[in-house]
Design a protein around this motif. Structure first.
Motif, PDB file in Angstrom:
ATOM      1  N   UNK A   1       6.862  46.775 -54.297  1.00 49.62           N
ATOM      2  CA  UNK A   1       6.802  45.402 -53.237  1.00 49.62           C
ATOM      3  C   UNK A   1       5.686  45.399 -52.503  1.00 49.62           C
ATOM      4  N   UNK A   2       4.626  44.417 -52.652  1.00 50.55           N
ATOM      5  CA  UNK A   2       3.386  44.546 -51.895  1.00 50.55           C
ATOM      6  C   UNK A   2       3.574  44.047 -50.380  1.00 50.55           C
ATOM      7  N   UNK A   3       2.762  44.508 -49.671  1.00 47.00           N
ATOM      8  CA  UNK A   3       2.944  44.500 -47.941  1.00 47.00           C
ATOM      9  C   UNK A   3       3.219  43.167 -47.762  1.00 47.00           C
ATOM     10  N   UNK A   4       2.198  42.280 -48.209  1.00 51.91           N
ATOM     11  CA  UNK A   4       2.407  40.741 -48.073  1.00 51.91           C
ATOM     12  C   UNK A   4       3.921  40.434 -48.170  1.00 51.91           C
ATOM     13  N   UNK A   5       4.583  40.708 -49.294  1.00 48.18           N
ATOM     14  CA  UNK A   5       5.898  40.245 -49.361  1.00 48.18           C
ATOM     15  C   UNK A   5       6.694  40.771 -48.303  1.00 48.18           C
ATOM     16  N   UNK A   7       6.189  41.648 -45.324  1.00 52.42           N
ATOM     17  CA  UNK A   7       5.543  40.921 -44.058  1.00 52.42           C
ATOM     18  C   UNK A   7       6.341  39.474 -44.028  1.00 52.42           C
ATOM     19  N   UNK A   8       6.395  38.954 -45.275  1.00 51.70           N
ATOM     20  CA  UNK A   8       7.007  37.489 -45.392  1.00 51.70           C
ATOM     21  C   UNK A   8       8.428  37.585 -45.180  1.00 51.70           C
ATOM     22  N   UNK A   9       9.029  38.702 -45.797  1.00 54.87           N
ATOM     23  CA  UNK A   9      10.573  38.511 -45.602  1.00 54.87           C
ATOM     24  C   UNK A   9      10.964  38.970 -44.178  1.00 54.87           C
ATOM     25  N   UNK A  10       9.942  39.846 -43.241  1.00 53.86           N
ATOM     26  CA  UNK A  10      10.424  40.049 -41.925  1.00 53.86           C
ATOM     27  C   UNK A  10      10.082  38.913 -41.155  1.00 53.86           C
ATOM     28  N   UNK A  11       9.226  37.938 -41.441  1.00 51.56           N
ATOM     29  CA  UNK A  11       9.075  36.642 -40.689  1.00 51.56           C
ATOM     30  C   UNK A  11       9.978  35.825 -40.692  1.00 51.56           C
ATOM     31  N   UNK A  12      10.731  35.664 -42.086  1.00 52.62           N
ATOM     32  CA  UNK A  12      11.946  34.635 -42.376  1.00 52.62           C
ATOM     33  C   UNK A  12      12.874  35.152 -41.498  1.00 52.62           C
ATOM     34  N   UNK A  13      13.239  36.768 -41.379  1.00 54.62           N
ATOM     35  CA  UNK A  13      14.270  37.253 -40.745  1.00 54.62           C
ATOM     36  C   UNK A  13      14.262  37.007 -39.213  1.00 54.62           C
ATOM     37  N   UNK A 239      13.022  50.104 -46.103  1.00 54.64           N
ATOM     38  CA  UNK A 239      13.622  50.128 -47.481  1.00 54.64           C
ATOM     39  C   UNK A 239      14.744  48.905 -47.463  1.00 54.64           C
ATOM     40  N   UNK A 240      14.987  48.273 -46.209  1.00 57.23           N
ATOM     41  CA  UNK A 240      16.038  47.138 -46.170  1.00 57.23           C
ATOM     42  C   UNK A 240      14.968  45.838 -46.505  1.00 57.23           C
ATOM     43  N   UNK A 241      13.987  45.794 -46.145  1.00 55.31           N
ATOM     44  CA  UNK A 241      12.991  44.438 -46.363  1.00 55.31           C
ATOM     45  C   UNK A 241      12.754  44.612 -48.010  1.00 55.31           C
ATOM     46  N   UNK A 243      14.541  45.873 -50.230  1.00 52.23           N
ATOM     47  CA  UNK A 243      15.716  45.630 -50.962  1.00 52.23           C
ATOM     48  C   UNK A 243      15.978  43.729 -50.797  1.00 52.23           C
ATOM     49  N   UNK A 244      15.742  43.482 -49.559  1.00 48.42           N
ATOM     50  CA  UNK A 244      16.019  41.909 -49.491  1.00 48.42           C
ATOM     51  C   UNK A 244      15.013  41.187 -50.297  1.00 48.42           C
ATOM     52  N   UNK A 245      13.938  41.439 -50.464  1.00 51.54           N
ATOM     53  CA  UNK A 245      12.702  40.655 -51.167  1.00 51.54           C
ATOM     54  C   UNK A 245      13.149  40.768 -52.525  1.00 51.54           C
ATOM     55  N   UNK A 246      13.790  41.675 -52.905  1.00 50.11           N
ATOM     56  CA  UNK A 246      14.029  41.748 -54.482  1.00 50.11           C
ATOM     57  C   UNK A 246      15.280  40.817 -54.804  1.00 50.11           C
ATOM     58  N   UNK A 247      16.245  40.188 -53.768  1.00 56.81           N
ATOM     59  CA  UNK A 247      17.394  39.369 -53.928  1.00 56.81           C
ATOM     60  C   UNK A 247      16.720  38.028 -53.808  1.00 56.81           C
TER      61      UNK A 247
END
Length: 247
Positions: A1-5, A7-13, A239-241, A243-247
């Protein structure tokens, strides 16, 4: 999972967390200003605010901070969302309060109260979906359950009854709104959970599948909680980020 992805998931959260907490504070205002009965903890907040001559928002922050201190002897660890819960809800309350009428007529008060309960349920699901740690009151509950061996229902009910009694004696408003909140917020949370905003566990519970039922039931009892504990380390969070990005 790239860093950009990641960061994107973290921003959404983060967006879900702060929007959810802000809407939660707004819902508190609507219910309190309706004057038909507050949420259990807000009975205490209002009573203390009148005695201390402070705003309800400020008292909410103070009580949240004091409750966090009670986490120390029961060895609970706050997450980022826990600290944000303490601060943002109180700030949101004081910011939004001037936009709502005081002592409105019933034709206005009833929709305010009902709308506040619905908004509270939506806000709860939204910030639960951020998965950044439980609110201070709910962390106290889970910690006491772990330490005493008591059931969630007994511990939470005891907490709610205690704060309602103390708040009522201090001058907080107890009424039909308190009862409607108690019986209505759980089903509403389950309804909004079907949108998927609360994460996979709540979504399953909202669809009536057994796998997520307990999580929804627990949130319904709490009124404002996050059943997902905060990550213990930065590595676990990363790791949680992923995992979330894959779902």
């Amino acid at each position: 999972m790239p860093l950009r992805g990641i960061v994107s998931v973290m921003m959404i959260r983060l967006i879900k967390l702060f929007v959810g907490l802000w809407l939660y504070g707004t819902a508190m205002v609507a219910i309190l200003r309706a004057g038909l009965g507050n949420m259990p903890w807000d009975v205490l907040h209002q009573g203390l605010a009148e005695k201390m001559h402070l705003s309800v928002g400020v008292v909410s922050i103070i009580v949240g901070a004091l409750v966090l201190l009670l986490w120390i002897p029961i060895r609970q660890k706050p997450g980022f969302g826990t600290v944000a819960n303490v601060i943002v809800i109180g700030v949101a309350f004081d910011t939004m309060a001037p936009l709502f009428p005081e002592d409105p007529a019933l034709v206005v008060a009833i929709p305010m109260m009902l709308g506040g309960i619905v908004l509270n349920a939506f806000a709860t699901v939204l910030y639960i979906g951020a998965g950044m740690g439980p609110g201070p009151r709910d962390g106290l509950m889970t910690g006491l359950v772990a330490r005493t061996g008591g059931s969630v229902r007994v511990v939470r009910t005891s907490m709610e009854v205690l704060v309602v009694i103390v708040g009522f004696l201090l001058g907080g408003t107890l009424g039909v709104g308190t009862l409607l909140y108690a019986v209505g917020v759980g089903p509403l949370i389950q309804l909004f959970a079907r949108t998927g905003l609360g994460g996979p566990a709540l979504a399953q519970g909202g669809d009536g599948h057994g796998g997520g039922h307990d999580a929804v039931a627990t949130v319904g009892e709490c009124g404002s909680s996050s059943p997902e504990p905060a990550p213990a380390s930065a590595k676990a969070w990363l790791g949680r980020m992923r995992s979330a990005a894959r779902t």
